[in-house]
Scaffold this motif. Structure first.
Motif, PDB file in Angstrom:
ATOM      1  N   SER A 190      29.862  40.388  53.508  1.00  0.00           N
ATOM      2  CA  SER A 190      30.658  40.320  52.272  1.00  0.00           C
ATOM      3  C   SER A 190      32.101  40.728  52.563  1.00  0.00           C
ATOM      4  O   SER A 190      32.383  41.343  53.606  1.00  0.00           O
ATOM      5  N   ILE A 244      36.174  45.078  54.286  1.00  0.00           N
ATOM      6  CA  ILE A 244      37.156  46.143  53.991  1.00  0.00           C
ATOM      7  C   ILE A 244      36.652  47.476  54.544  1.00  0.00           C
ATOM      8  O   ILE A 244      37.410  48.244  55.144  1.00  0.00           O
ATOM      9  N   VAL A 301      46.745  43.419  48.197  1.00  0.00           N
ATOM     10  CA  VAL A 301      45.876  42.321  47.745  1.00  0.00           C
ATOM     11  C   VAL A 301      46.736  41.112  47.365  1.00  0.00           C
ATOM     12  O   VAL A 301      47.815  41.280  46.788  1.00  0.00           O
ATOM     13  N   ASP A 323      43.932  42.448  51.848  1.00  0.00           N
ATOM     14  CA  ASP A 323      42.768  41.933  51.130  1.00  0.00           C
ATOM     15  C   ASP A 323      43.092  40.518  50.659  1.00  0.00           C
ATOM     16  O   ASP A 323      43.703  40.308  49.610  1.00  0.00           O
ATOM     17  N   GLU A 369      40.731  36.489  47.907  1.00  0.00           N
ATOM     18  CA  GLU A 369      40.938  35.367  46.975  1.00  0.00           C
ATOM     19  C   GLU A 369      41.953  34.368  47.517  1.00  0.00           C
ATOM     20  O   GLU A 369      42.322  33.425  46.816  1.00  0.00           O
ATOM     21  N   TRP A 427      42.528  41.487  35.697  1.00  0.00           N
ATOM     22  CA  TRP A 427      41.964  42.751  36.174  1.00  0.00           C
ATOM     23  C   TRP A 427      42.378  43.927  35.299  1.00  0.00           C
ATOM     24  O   TRP A 427      43.566  44.077  35.000  1.00  0.00           O
TER      25      TRP A 427
HETATM   26  C1  LIG Z   1      40.339  41.102  45.600  1.00  0.00           C
HETATM   27  C2  LIG Z   1      38.924  41.177  46.094  1.00  0.00           C
HETATM   28  N1  LIG Z   1      38.635  42.037  47.071  1.00  0.00           N
HETATM   29  C3  LIG Z   1      37.400  42.135  47.579  1.00  0.00           C
HETATM   30  C4  LIG Z   1      36.384  41.347  47.111  1.00  0.00           C
HETATM   31  C5  LIG Z   1      35.014  41.570  47.665  1.00  0.00           C
HETATM   32  O1  LIG Z   1      34.428  40.447  48.204  1.00  0.00           O
HETATM   33  P1  LIG Z   1      32.844  40.295  48.205  1.00  0.00           P
HETATM   34  O2  LIG Z   1      32.409  39.923  46.833  1.00  0.00           O
HETATM   35  O3  LIG Z   1      32.608  39.191  49.190  1.00  0.00           O
HETATM   36  O4  LIG Z   1      32.258  41.584  48.655  1.00  0.00           O
HETATM   37  C6  LIG Z   1      36.637  40.428  46.079  1.00  0.00           C
HETATM   38  C7  LIG Z   1      35.640  39.509  45.532  1.00  0.00           C
HETATM   39  O5  LIG Z   1      34.574  39.634  45.183  1.00  0.00           O
HETATM   40  C8  LIG Z   1      37.943  40.345  45.556  1.00  0.00           C
HETATM   41  O6  LIG Z   1      38.227  39.507  44.562  1.00  0.00           O
END
Ligand SMILES: Cc1ncc(COP(=O)(O)O)c(C=O)c1O
Length: 379
Positions: free
Chosen positions: A60, A65, A138, A164, A167, A326
């Motif tokens: 994931s 991260i 991000v 990050d 997206e 958000w």
């Molecule tokens: C900005 C952001 N960071 C991290 C993630 C984490 O990704 P994941 O869902 O693959 O763990 C997401 C999405 O879900 C996200 O939108």
């Protein structure tokens, strides 16, 4: 409204060749955490991202991260500077490490981390005897952050930068792909992202040694020995060869997906062109190339005569999903005790902003439905 008729914000969109790669994995009986799909998917990502990137496919974006923070050497009670305007998964791994998030608010052009506030926060922390160990910036909704300015600050104070780009696969800044600027970059292939592996993520680094360390940590940190021996705590974070097969099929159509998302953005731009009080998240200039993962609008209720909630409710009645932007991390109950360096921007975005259906698989008929639903409110 049946589920089949519902128009989603961003739903999975298969490319066509995913099953071919999955079948190959079945034929080889390579259905676990190694195999040619994993290698093939990582290689395709490396080629796509350029910059001699080193990519590790993991379970994931959140896991990526977590691993990036480990590689950055973040320890319990260290401070980590993190964008406040984001999904909670940007911050949770900081908490897994026992580290302390310090939230940085956004600037109003890209809606991402404000470089001025970032430096202000660093100076404040240094002056009080703290020594921030990492920065998590991000690219929200696919819009590149002011990454060159963020990089200058990170380098000036010698702080590891984690980008990050969950997206933002397909977005770039001055022609360089998002996810390749920081010491570490992360991607997500969750079902709602621009391409998916059903669930998954990737860690992007610059050095082969980092790639090897990431694989080591993501596969339970097994020492080189015949027996099971461990000198470090590891994780079960490797992507499966089945998921990677989906990823291989998906990355073949990535450019098409970016194109479709940009088309969705253009569709909304035309729709709201004449509407006063409604603005969109647009690239500040041609340096910022967003994949427009989600199209986002801001509604000034006093000028527009309607609120984001009115629009959201109308869309919902018509079987169309939309979501508030958000809720910033510094306003989340779980993070209320942590420091925040405020610009006021993210709070305003949360109050008045909405994400609109942006999937690459939205049909012309569905676009017409969206348009008619929005017109009910505009009129
Ligand atoms: C900005 C952001 N960071 C991290 C993630 C984490 O990704 P994941 O869902 O693959 O763990 C997401 C999405 O879900 C996200 O939108």
């Amino acid at each position: 409204m049946s589920v089949n008729n519902k128009i989603w914000l961003s739903s999975p969109h298969m490319g066509g060749r995913e099953l071919k790669y999955i079948n190959e994995a079945f034929q080889e009986n390579m259905v676990s955490s190694s195999g040619s799909n994993i290698i093939g998917f990582e290689n395709s990502l490396q080629t796509y991202l350029g910059q001699d990137s080193k990519v590790v496919a993991v379970s994931s974006g959140t896991a990526a991260i977590h691993l990036a923070l480990k590689l950055a050497g973040v320890k319990s009670t260290d401070e980590v500077l993190c964008q406040s305007f984001t999904f909670v998964a940007s911050v949770n791994p900081i908490m897994y490490m026992g580290a302390i998030p310090v939230f940085i608010d956004s600037e109003s052009e890209t809606w991402n981390m404000c470089p001025v506030k970032l430096e202000e926060a660093i100076l404040d922390r240094l002056s009080k005897g703290f020594d921030p160990k990492a920065i998590v910036v991000v690219h929200s909704y696919g819009m590149p952050a002011k990454i060159d300015q963020i990089l200058v600050v990170a380098k000036k104070y010698n702080i590891t930068l984690i980008e990050d780009a969950a997206e933002a696969l397909g977005s770039s800044y001055k022609g360089q792909k998002c996810g390749t600027f920081g010491d570490y970059g992360i991607l997500s292939f969750n079902g709602n992202k621009i391409i998916t592996t059903s669930g998954g993520g990737a860690l992007v680094s610059k050095k082969l040694a980092d790639k090897e360390k990431t694989i080591f940590l993501a596969t339970q940190a097994k020492d080189e020995a015949i027996h099971y021996q461990h000198s470090e705590i590891g994780y079960n974070y490797r992507m499966s060869n089945i998921s990677a097969g989906i990823g291989r099929g998906q990355i073949e159509v990535l450019e098409q997906r970016v194109h479709s998302r940009i088309n969705m953005h253009n569709f909304y731009e035309e729709l709201f062109e004449e509407i006063i009080g409604v603005s969109m998240l647009n690239s500040p200039n041609k340096d910022f190339e967003s994949n427009y993962w989600l199209t986002c609008i801001l509604i000034n209720e006093t000028v527009a005569g309607f609120s984001k909630d009115t629009l959201r409710k109308q869309l919902s009645q018509d079987g169309i999903e939309s979501r508030p932007l958000w809720k910033p991390m510094h306003l989340q109950p779980i993070f209320s005790d942590y420091l925040h360096f405020d610009t006021g921007v993210s709070e305003e975005l949360f109050k008045n902003g909405l994400c609109l259906p942006s999937g690459s698989n939205i049909t012309n008929i569905e676009k017409q439905r969206i348009k008619e639903s929005i017109y009910k409110v505009l009129n």
